[in-house]
Design a protein around this motif. Structure first.
Motif, PDB file in Angstrom:
ATOM      1  N   LYS A  73       3.497  -8.846  11.970  1.00  0.00           N
ATOM      2  CA  LYS A  73       2.572  -9.861  11.442  1.00  0.00           C
ATOM      3  C   LYS A  73       1.509 -10.278  12.453  1.00  0.00           C
ATOM      4  CE  LYS A  73       4.504 -13.101   8.786  1.00  0.00           C
ATOM      5  NZ  LYS A  73       5.460 -14.200   8.487  1.00  0.00           N
ATOM      6  N   ALA A  74       1.548  -9.696  13.648  1.00  0.00           N
ATOM      7  CA  ALA A  74       0.542 -10.041  14.661  1.00  0.00           C
ATOM      8  C   ALA A  74      -0.829  -9.530  14.218  1.00  0.00           C
ATOM      9  CB  ALA A  74       0.917  -9.415  16.003  1.00  0.00           C
ATOM     10  N   ALA A  75      -1.887 -10.228  14.652  1.00  0.00           N
ATOM     11  CA  ALA A  75      -3.249  -9.795  14.308  1.00  0.00           C
ATOM     12  C   ALA A  75      -3.494  -8.387  14.850  1.00  0.00           C
ATOM     13  CB  ALA A  75      -4.253 -10.779  14.893  1.00  0.00           C
ATOM     14  N   ASP A  76      -2.932  -8.092  16.020  1.00  0.00           N
ATOM     15  CA  ASP A  76      -3.083  -6.770  16.635  1.00  0.00           C
ATOM     16  C   ASP A  76      -1.700  -6.297  17.081  1.00  0.00           C
ATOM     17  OD1 ASP A  76      -3.519  -4.573  18.213  1.00  0.00           O
ATOM     18  OD2 ASP A  76      -5.216  -5.436  19.310  1.00  0.00           O
ATOM     19  N   PRO A  77      -0.983  -5.572  16.208  1.00  0.00           N
ATOM     20  CA  PRO A  77       0.377  -5.132  16.551  1.00  0.00           C
ATOM     21  C   PRO A  77       0.441  -4.311  17.848  1.00  0.00           C
ATOM     22  CG  PRO A  77       0.008  -4.852  14.209  1.00  0.00           C
ATOM     23  CD  PRO A  77      -1.322  -5.229  14.818  1.00  0.00           C
ATOM     24  N   GLY A  78      -0.594  -3.517  18.099  1.00  0.00           N
ATOM     25  CA  GLY A  78      -0.607  -2.711  19.329  1.00  0.00           C
ATOM     26  C   GLY A  78      -0.607  -3.601  20.561  1.00  0.00           C
ATOM     27  N   ALA A  79      -1.441  -4.640  20.545  1.00  0.00           N
ATOM     28  CA  ALA A  79      -1.505  -5.559  21.688  1.00  0.00           C
ATOM     29  C   ALA A  79      -0.184  -6.311  21.825  1.00  0.00           C
ATOM     30  CB  ALA A  79      -2.659  -6.542  21.495  1.00  0.00           C
ATOM     31  N   GLY A 129       0.811  -1.216   0.000  1.00  0.00           N
ATOM     32  CA  GLY A 129       0.000   0.000   0.000  1.00  0.00           C
ATOM     33  C   GLY A 129       0.838   1.256   0.000  1.00  0.00           C
ATOM     34  N   THR A 130       0.189   2.374   0.286  1.00  0.00           N
ATOM     35  CA  THR A 130       0.869   3.661   0.168  1.00  0.00           C
ATOM     36  C   THR A 130       1.261   4.233   1.524  1.00  0.00           C
ATOM     37  OG1 THR A 130      -1.307   4.696   0.068  1.00  0.00           O
ATOM     38  CG2 THR A 130      -0.205   4.278  -2.019  1.00  0.00           C
ATOM     39  N   GLY A 131       1.519   3.362   2.457  1.00  0.00           N
ATOM     40  CA  GLY A 131       2.047   3.828   3.733  1.00  0.00           C
ATOM     41  C   GLY A 131       1.050   3.838   4.874  1.00  0.00           C
ATOM     42  N   GLU A 132      -0.230   3.602   4.582  1.00  0.00           N
ATOM     43  CA  GLU A 132      -1.223   3.649   5.681  1.00  0.00           C
ATOM     44  C   GLU A 132      -0.905   2.605   6.739  1.00  0.00           C
ATOM     45  OE1 GLU A 132      -1.960   2.825   2.571  1.00  0.00           O
ATOM     46  OE2 GLU A 132      -3.495   4.154   1.749  1.00  0.00           O
ATOM     47  N   GLY A 133      -0.503   1.423   6.297  1.00  0.00           N
ATOM     48  CA  GLY A 133      -0.198   0.340   7.240  1.00  0.00           C
ATOM     49  C   GLY A 133       0.977   0.705   8.126  1.00  0.00           C
ATOM     50  N   ALA A 134       1.983   1.312   7.520  1.00  0.00           N
ATOM     51  CA  ALA A 134       3.165   1.712   8.292  1.00  0.00           C
ATOM     52  C   ALA A 134       2.801   2.787   9.311  1.00  0.00           C
ATOM     53  CB  ALA A 134       4.265   2.215   7.348  1.00  0.00           C
ATOM     54  N   VAL A 135       1.955   3.718   8.897  1.00  0.00           N
ATOM     55  CA  VAL A 135       1.519   4.782   9.818  1.00  0.00           C
ATOM     56  C   VAL A 135       0.742   4.170  10.982  1.00  0.00           C
ATOM     57  CG1 VAL A 135      -0.043   6.766  10.055  1.00  0.00           C
ATOM     58  CG2 VAL A 135       1.523   6.634   8.106  1.00  0.00           C
ATOM     59  N   LYS A 136      -0.107   3.224  10.684  1.00  0.00           N
ATOM     60  CA  LYS A 136      -0.921   2.583  11.724  1.00  0.00           C
ATOM     61  C   LYS A 136      -0.033   1.869  12.754  1.00  0.00           C
ATOM     62  CE  LYS A 136      -5.130   0.011  11.718  1.00  0.00           C
ATOM     63  NZ  LYS A 136      -5.875  -0.991  11.028  1.00  0.00           N
ATOM     64  N   VAL A 137       0.954   1.132  12.268  1.00  0.00           N
ATOM     65  CA  VAL A 137       1.859   0.432  13.189  1.00  0.00           C
ATOM     66  C   VAL A 137       2.675   1.455  13.980  1.00  0.00           C
ATOM     67  CG1 VAL A 137       3.819  -1.146  13.356  1.00  0.00           C
ATOM     68  CG2 VAL A 137       1.970  -1.648  11.772  1.00  0.00           C
ATOM     69  N   ALA A 138       3.111   2.516  13.304  1.00  0.00           N
ATOM     70  CA  ALA A 138       3.891   3.551  14.005  1.00  0.00           C
ATOM     71  C   ALA A 138       3.045   4.217  15.084  1.00  0.00           C
ATOM     72  CB  ALA A 138       4.415   4.577  13.004  1.00  0.00           C
ATOM     73  N   GLN A 139       1.770   4.425  14.799  1.00  0.00           N
ATOM     74  CA  GLN A 139       0.891   5.033  15.829  1.00  0.00           C
ATOM     75  C   GLN A 139       0.778   4.107  17.041  1.00  0.00           C
ATOM     76  OE1 GLN A 139      -2.348   5.827  13.198  1.00  0.00           O
ATOM     77  NE2 GLN A 139      -1.930   8.044  13.128  1.00  0.00           N
ATOM     78  N   ALA A 140       0.683   2.808  16.778  1.00  0.00           N
ATOM     79  CA  ALA A 140       0.622   1.850  17.893  1.00  0.00           C
ATOM     80  C   ALA A 140       1.926   1.913  18.696  1.00  0.00           C
ATOM     81  CB  ALA A 140       0.390   0.438  17.353  1.00  0.00           C
ATOM     82  N   CYS A 141       3.045   2.031  17.998  1.00  0.00           N
ATOM     83  CA  CYS A 141       4.348   2.154  18.685  1.00  0.00           C
ATOM     84  C   CYS A 141       4.352   3.400  19.564  1.00  0.00           C
ATOM     85  CB  CYS A 141       5.495   2.270  17.678  1.00  0.00           C
ATOM     86  SG  CYS A 141       5.840   0.774  16.756  1.00  0.00           S
ATOM     87  N   LYS A 142       3.832   4.491  19.023  1.00  0.00           N
ATOM     88  CA  LYS A 142       3.842   5.753  19.792  1.00  0.00           C
ATOM     89  C   LYS A 142       3.006   5.624  21.056  1.00  0.00           C
ATOM     90  CE  LYS A 142       3.232  10.616  19.961  1.00  0.00           C
ATOM     91  NZ  LYS A 142       4.043  10.748  21.161  1.00  0.00           N
TER      92      LYS A 142
END
Ligand code: G3H
Length: 222
Positions: free
Chosen positions: A207-213, A16-29
């Protein structure tokens, strides 16, 4: 913030165009803010700008080439990587290996733009060699355990303790991370007990179903 460091390498897991990376980065934050542990993310080059401009989190490139401005087709130029929003870089990841001379030159290029440098190694001898080049961090990762789900802290603790000792002997200012198969809270605790200051990890979170968790679990035991 504690001095523990977690760096999440997104490799090329996300399309994709980065949405997935942003989502994972938000979880990291969120997890970094809640836990007080520094977490950085290393997206693909094409996602650095998007992630760095949307999430207030340290962003690393996955590699960096030892080139300046000029006729260097297909290379990652440190100044542009910095201008995209990165604050540091991985160098010599097992999946993107460099010659010794180019590791040295990439460290210089990275330092030239004020980057934090994380040089990846595969065993104690290469950890010692990397330390001699003066990066900020050496991240030791046995290639056979990468993506295996088997934590290096369990399968090969000696490569971590050996790297910590060797690196300290060469340059006490260089800190050691470890990686490969790390995904759970107990893996991070074990990595710290072996003398590393943190972990470089990927599949167990991305690759986790819920990277934030998964990230919450990772920091839950320290
Ligand atoms: O850069 C990260 C490492 O290669 C570890 O990958 P892994 O956590 O999927 O084993």
């Amino acid at each position: 913030m504690s001095s523990t460091l977690i760096v999440l390498n997104l490799k090329t897991y996300l399309e994709g165009t980065g949405e997935g990376a942003v989502k994972v980065a938000q979880a990291c934050k969120e997890v970094a803010d809640d836990s007080g542990i520094e977490i950085g993310v290393a997206p693909q080059f094409c996602d650095i700008y998007r992630v760095a401009s949307q999430v207030d989190l340290p962003v690393y490139s996955q590699s960096l080439d030892p080139v300046g401005a000029g006729s260097f087709t297909g290379h990652a130029f440190a100044q542009c990587v910095k201008d995209s929003g990165a604050i540091g870089t991985l160098i010599n990841h097992s999946e993107c290996r460099l010659t010794l001379a180019n590791i040295d030159a990439s460290i210089s290029a990275a330092k030239g733009v004020g980057f934090r440098t994380i040089v990846c190694t595969n065993n104690v001898a290469t950890s010692a060699a990397a330390a001699a080049l003066g990066p900020d961090y050496v991240a030791v990762e046995p290639p056979e355990l990468i993506g295996s789900g088997i934590p290096v802290s369990q399968a090969d603790p000696e490569v971590v303790t050996g790297s910590v000792e060797a690196v300290k002997r060469i340059d006490p200012a260089v800190q050691v991370l470890c990686g490969a198969g790390i995904s759970k809270g107990e893996d991070l605790v074990a990595a710290l007990e072996l003398g590393s200051v943190g972990v470089l990890l990927a599949s167990g979170i991305v690759k986790a179903a819920d990277p934030g968790a998964a990230l919450e679990d990772l920091v839950s035991k320290i």
